[in-house]
Design a protein around this motif. Sequence first.
Motif: not given
Lengths: 340, 346
Positions: B80, B110-112, B114, B119, B121-123, B127-131
């Motif tokens: 994270l 990698c987050s379309r 959005r 932010h 993200f990459d499952a 990789f849980y973000g980008g917060n």
Amino acid sequence: MSTKAGTQEGVHAGTVRITYRQAVHDAMHEALTRDPRVFLMGEDVGCYGGTYAFSKGFLEAFGPERIRDTPLSELGFVGAGVGAALGGMRPIVEVMTVNFSLLALDQIVNNAALYRHMSGGQFSVPLVVRMATGAGRQLAAQHSHSLEGWYAHIPGIRVLAPATVEDARGMLWPALLDPDPVVIFEHAQLFNMEGDLPQPFTADIEHAIVRREGSDVSLITSGGSLWKTLDAAVQLATAGISAEVVDLRVLRPLDLPTVAASVRKTHRAVIVDEGWRTGGLSAEIAASITEHAFFDLDAPPVRVCGAEVPIPYAKHLEDAALPQVPQIVAAAMQLMGRTR
Amino acid sequence: MSDTATTPNPVPDPPTGPVPFDRELALGLLHDMLRVRRMEEKCAELYGSGSIRGFLHLYIGEEAVAAGVMRALRPEDNILATYREHGHALLRGVSMAAIMAEMFGKQEGCSRGRGGSMHLFDAATHFYGGNAIVGGALPLAVGLALAAKMQGRQCITACFFGEGAMAEGAFHESMNLAALWELPVLFCCENNRYAMGTALDRSESQTDLTAKAASYRVATETVDGMDVVAVHEAAQRAAAFVRDSGSPMFVEFQTYRFRAHSMFDPELYRDRAEVEAWKTRGPIHTYTARLKAQGLLTEADFLALDDAVGAEVRRAVAFAEAGTWEPVADLARDVCTPAPGTGDAS
């Protein structure tokens, strides 16, 4: 409220009489038994047996890993619930009251509700947060508010308000199956209420429900106000007014078709909401009715809401701050053009 | 504690000495840092030309931290990070093309598109973000580690955050929970000395950051975050400690941000001379000099490596430019998870 009678509409032959507290207990017990990914986390859920005794005996039955006492750390443990949900668990996080949940609002609103959309659909958060809500126990301003409308404002979460023992028993499991975050509001005035649980009971987290059929006016409510509203409907009946009572049950996403269908039938709507009027859930319902059923209305929608004050301690003041049966009756009478 | 101006930071000597790694790892770390640097330099340029909008927080100057830590983690570990996470995402294995497309707001991102810069993200790489809420990822790290522990999975969760996050309640609550429940979280504090524009000694009564973590009985270490060798060695030690003990550890990486906080920052809070002094400790040129001194790298090697990175950046930009916009009809897609058997739920 009608806890004195402890009755629910539609008592069937195949029913079991239990308290709301027992219903919540049994729902969690079932979930913990059925799915090893489910665990319960919150303040005093373990050794103490739950602030409201919802989880009495769970620590012994399921062990400290799955019945996890937390520090007084709402932001931390609700956020940990979000993380555990991301990590493949199905946490039930219990927050003692809605007022305390404000300490965790960042994690619910900025993480749980946003993660799926913000990540382009990669991460869902299958989290259930349960919390007590509402007034009526002389707990004063910091333990008594009804902030369901704030949560219902947020896209990305489902908001439930079980008002009956059947909903308290039935809604948790489908909430845990929901891949997205669900917030469940349990009105503290209902915990000791007894009701008849049908066998088998239903489990619906999608739809509002008509609790009492009527033809003259729709009384639209949820949670702890349901029982006052049903009592009001009984009084209205003695005055010759047939009131239909709609229990919203799901505060987000709202089941507008059920609400609109009722209003189209009765042509009049009274919204009863313990929350504050300004910018509240009652405003959303009233606006939606005018958007969806304006030409079916014989009169503008009327709201009966909590007074716009912090809930006071003294009993007579607390009572005066909350929607009560006489106000609901009076609002409906006025809509019908009746004075008495 | 000063009232107005920042206390001048004494700038330590640049990192020196032999690089104790084999050539593959030694050059791999350089390659990692160069990829982040060149990608971000291009991002700054594209920001100027309008292809990238919103906030853009550059990691330039701090690359040694992500490079040194990421190579100490395993594929099954969770990561994270903050809104200054381009380098972390890239070095975790998110393609530069997918990152660049995300910066452009394209649905191939990698987050379309959005999430944007803050932010990523990459499952696939955990990789849980980008917060972008300061401290917002810390409780999530606790929960991810809790889930892994309850499931008996042997992975650790690494959470990057700035020293500014340590003023947040979320930091303290998360340290307490991780220590209390003995969770395998590697807390990676990137202390770049400024919380946006507020110097550490103007925002914290206790400026020894390890003391805060240690107060929760969490193991700590402080590392020169400008020295990729020190970072990687410390990260290997820390990751091994967390993995073997199942307990959390807090590592402070002392680093420095060469660029402004974001593209809107006029940098009124620090002297130009301070920035220049820290640039003498730049993680890439100091490391390059050490590799050369040791005979692990020639100038020709460096230029070839840099050329290869430049080509990767050009391909990433071309991919982003060729990317497509998500249809507006999909605006509400993924607010909620689609019900099984349906195309959508909104």
